[in-house]
Design an enzyme around this catalytic site. Structure first.
Site, PDB file in Angstrom:
ATOM      1  N   SER A   1       0.841  -1.312  -0.441  1.00  0.00           N
ATOM      2  CA  SER A   1      -0.210  -0.067  -0.246  1.00  0.00           C
ATOM      3  C   SER A   1       0.987   1.535  -0.213  1.00  0.00           C
ATOM      4  O   SER A   1       1.844   1.481   0.647  1.00  0.00           O
ATOM      5  CB  SER A   1      -0.651  -0.060   1.881  1.00  0.00           C
ATOM      6  OG  SER A   1      -1.659   1.272   1.742  1.00  0.00           O
TER       7      SER A   1
ATOM      8  N   TYR B   1      -1.197  -1.496  10.423  1.00  0.00           N
ATOM      9  CA  TYR B   1      -1.567  -1.791   8.986  1.00  0.00           C
ATOM     10  C   TYR B   1      -0.250  -0.653   8.177  1.00  0.00           C
ATOM     11  O   TYR B   1      -0.536  -1.849   7.575  1.00  0.00           O
ATOM     12  CB  TYR B   1      -2.854  -0.375   8.020  1.00  0.00           C
ATOM     13  CG  TYR B   1      -2.756  -0.138   6.421  1.00  0.00           C
ATOM     14  CD1 TYR B   1      -3.851  -1.768   6.332  1.00  0.00           C
ATOM     15  CD2 TYR B   1      -3.347  -0.233   6.109  1.00  0.00           C
ATOM     16  CE1 TYR B   1      -4.067  -2.008   4.724  1.00  0.00           C
ATOM     17  CE2 TYR B   1      -2.861  -0.188   5.307  1.00  0.00           C
ATOM     18  CZ  TYR B   1      -3.403  -0.542   4.108  1.00  0.00           C
ATOM     19  OH  TYR B   1      -4.364  -1.210   2.448  1.00  0.00           O
TER      20      TYR B   1
HETATM   21  N1  NAD Z   1      -8.841  -0.934  -1.627  1.00  0.00           N
HETATM   22  C1  NAD Z   1      -7.814   0.610  -1.246  1.00  0.00           C
HETATM   23  O1  NAD Z   1      -7.524   1.363  -1.175  1.00  0.00           O
HETATM   24  C2  NAD Z   1      -5.781  -0.473  -0.888  1.00  0.00           C
HETATM   25  C3  NAD Z   1      -5.288   1.043  -1.166  1.00  0.00           C
HETATM   26  C4  NAD Z   1      -3.503  -0.277  -0.628  1.00  0.00           C
HETATM   27  C5  NAD Z   1      -3.872  -1.570  -0.825  1.00  0.00           C
HETATM   28  N2  NAD Z   1      -5.239  -2.260  -0.352  1.00  0.00           N
HETATM   29  C6  NAD Z   1      -4.563  -3.457  -0.452  1.00  0.00           C
HETATM   30  O2  NAD Z   1      -5.114  -4.146  -1.188  1.00  0.00           O
HETATM   31  C7  NAD Z   1      -5.116  -5.801  -1.614  1.00  0.00           C
HETATM   32  C8  NAD Z   1      -7.442  -6.037  -1.577  1.00  0.00           C
HETATM   33  O3  NAD Z   1      -7.787  -5.209  -0.559  1.00  0.00           O
HETATM   34  P1  NAD Z   1      -9.551  -4.604  -1.390  1.00  0.00           P
HETATM   35  O4  NAD Z   1      -9.222  -3.151  -1.239  1.00  0.00           O
HETATM   36  O5  NAD Z   1      -9.783  -5.331  -1.923  1.00  0.00           O
HETATM   37  O6  NAD Z   1     -10.276  -5.205   0.327  1.00  0.00           O
HETATM   38  P2  NAD Z   1     -11.131  -5.976   0.616  1.00  0.00           P
HETATM   39  O7  NAD Z   1     -11.599  -5.965   1.831  1.00  0.00           O
HETATM   40  O8  NAD Z   1     -12.219  -5.692  -1.074  1.00  0.00           O
HETATM   41  O9  NAD Z   1     -10.774  -7.031  -0.144  1.00  0.00           O
HETATM   42  C9  NAD Z   1     -10.077  -8.193   0.676  1.00  0.00           C
HETATM   43  C10 NAD Z   1     -10.214  -9.382   0.716  1.00  0.00           C
HETATM   44  O10 NAD Z   1      -8.919 -10.664   1.569  1.00  0.00           O
HETATM   45  C11 NAD Z   1     -10.061 -11.485   2.366  1.00  0.00           C
HETATM   46  N3  NAD Z   1      -9.134 -11.342   3.267  1.00  0.00           N
HETATM   47  C12 NAD Z   1     -10.253 -10.942   4.731  1.00  0.00           C
HETATM   48  N4  NAD Z   1      -8.861 -11.842   5.649  1.00  0.00           N
HETATM   49  C13 NAD Z   1      -8.399 -12.991   5.230  1.00  0.00           C
HETATM   50  C14 NAD Z   1      -8.148 -14.184   5.146  1.00  0.00           C
HETATM   51  N5  NAD Z   1      -7.473 -14.411   6.800  1.00  0.00           N
HETATM   52  N6  NAD Z   1      -7.723 -15.525   4.214  1.00  0.00           N
HETATM   53  C15 NAD Z   1      -8.188 -15.187   2.951  1.00  0.00           C
HETATM   54  N7  NAD Z   1      -8.886 -14.166   2.470  1.00  0.00           N
HETATM   55  C16 NAD Z   1      -8.569 -12.990   3.738  1.00  0.00           C
HETATM   56  C17 NAD Z   1     -11.218 -10.981   2.532  1.00  0.00           C
HETATM   57  O11 NAD Z   1     -12.596 -11.665   2.461  1.00  0.00           O
HETATM   58  C18 NAD Z   1     -11.588  -9.808   0.771  1.00  0.00           C
HETATM   59  O12 NAD Z   1     -12.104 -10.845   0.163  1.00  0.00           O
HETATM   60  C19 NAD Z   1      -5.325  -4.812   1.021  1.00  0.00           C
HETATM   61  O13 NAD Z   1      -3.584  -5.673   0.621  1.00  0.00           O
HETATM   62  C20 NAD Z   1      -5.487  -4.167   0.675  1.00  0.00           C
HETATM   63  O14 NAD Z   1      -4.410  -3.838   1.985  1.00  0.00           O
HETATM   64  C21 NAD Z   1      -6.557  -1.915  -1.058  1.00  0.00           C
END
Ligand code: NAD
Length: 253
Positions: A143, A156
């Site tokens: 991130s 985080y």
């Molecule tokens: N959306 C953003 O703005 C953003 C920005 C930077 C980084 N990220 C990173 O991107 C990745 C995806 O995030 P997103 O925005 O799609 O969020 P999201 O919450 O839509 O998806 C995250 C997914 O991870 C799964 N998950 C959670 N715990 C788990 C576990 N113990 N085992 C297996 N799966 C698990 C959830 O069920 C979910 O489907 C994350 O690592 C997040 O930190 C997101």
């Protein structure tokens, strides 16, 4: 367009958000995709979307915080499709915001378990399968919080910095053996995670909306496209890198 016909891709956290979009992008490029998540319904929906578009995918339920679950995920991937070429280790949680003096031990560990140990377990079992194929590519999801601080988000921020760190160390370990390992660093992308963060407070929503010089939050496909590129031969000289995809957000310093 990238041709991944005959290749096998594994995506964790693919029940929605960035994981689903990336699973769809791998499938559109021709790869067979293992869709992994702790949430079964959303994972199966992702598979249906891919099959409906003419791609190939299988859902495997997996909790990335449990080593035996990740070991079984990789074993099922190999049993189903014969090997592993690309992995996007994407599962992550944001945690509940609190200043460090009010952060509980349990909450700090919960975030580290998913975001850091999840990526560690995935790499631990993905690498041996890629070595058997003579190479592969791992993209770990960090991130912009892996490169700067955000108040109220110590676990985080710590976990995402750690993802960048273990990516660099592992990249060095396998650089001469055909495995490239990089981390991707998105800013705010329109997923459930960002919707939850924006619902925390009007101040948080305003801060997220105004953080990108490009003038909007990103779309999941704008991360998915970069992950697929990083796995392609077009990125053949990239390993250990931190790939920022942030609409210019980090230009603010
Ligand atoms: N959306 C953003 O703005 C953003 C920005 C930077 C980084 N990220 C990173 O991107 C990745 C995806 O995030 P997103 O925005 O799609 O969020 P999201 O919450 O839509 O998806 C995250 C997914 O991870 C799964 N998950 C959670 N715990 C788990 C576990 N113990 N085992 C297996 N799966 C698990 C959830 O069920 C979910 O489907 C994350 O690592 C997040 O930190 C997101």
């Amino acid at each position: 367009m990238t041709d991944m016909a005959g290749k096998v891709a594994l995506v964790t956290g693919a029940a929605g958000g960035l994981g689903r979009a990336t699973a769809q992008a791998f499938a559109a490029a021709g790869a067979s995709v293992v869709v992994a998540d702790i949430v079964t319904a959303g994972g199966k929906d992702t598979v249906e979307l891919i099959l409906g578009a003419g791609g190939e995918a299988t859902f495997v339920e997996c909790d990335v915080t449990v080593e035996s679950s990740v070991r079984a995920l990789v074993a099922t991937t190999v049993a189903t499709y014969g090997g592993l070429d690309y992995a996007y280790n994407n599962s992550g949680i944001e945690g509940h915001p609190a200043p460090v003096a009010e952060m509980t031990d349990a909450e700090f560990r919960r975030v580290m378990d998913v975001n850091l140990f999840g990526v560690f377990y995935c790499m631990k079992y993905e690498v041996p399968e890629m070595l058997k194929r003579g190479g592969g590519v791992i993209v770990n999801c960090s991130s912009t919080a892996g490169l700067r601080g955000y108040a109220g988000m110590t676990p985080y921020v710590a976990s995402k910095h750690a993802v960048a760190g273990i990516t660099k160390a592992a990249a060095l370990e396998y650089a001469t053996q055909g495995i490239r390992i990089v981390s991707i660093h998105p800013a705010a992308i329109a997923t459930d995670m960002v919707a939850r963060a924006m619902a925390e407070s009007p101040d948080m929503a305003a801060a997220i909306e105004s953080m990108h010089p490009i003038g909007r939050v990103g779309e999941p496909r704008e991360i998915a496209n970069v992950v697929v590129f990083l796995c392609s031969d077009g990125a053949s000289f990239m390993t250990g890198s931190q790939i920022v995809v942030d609409g210019g957000a980090l230009c603010h310093g």
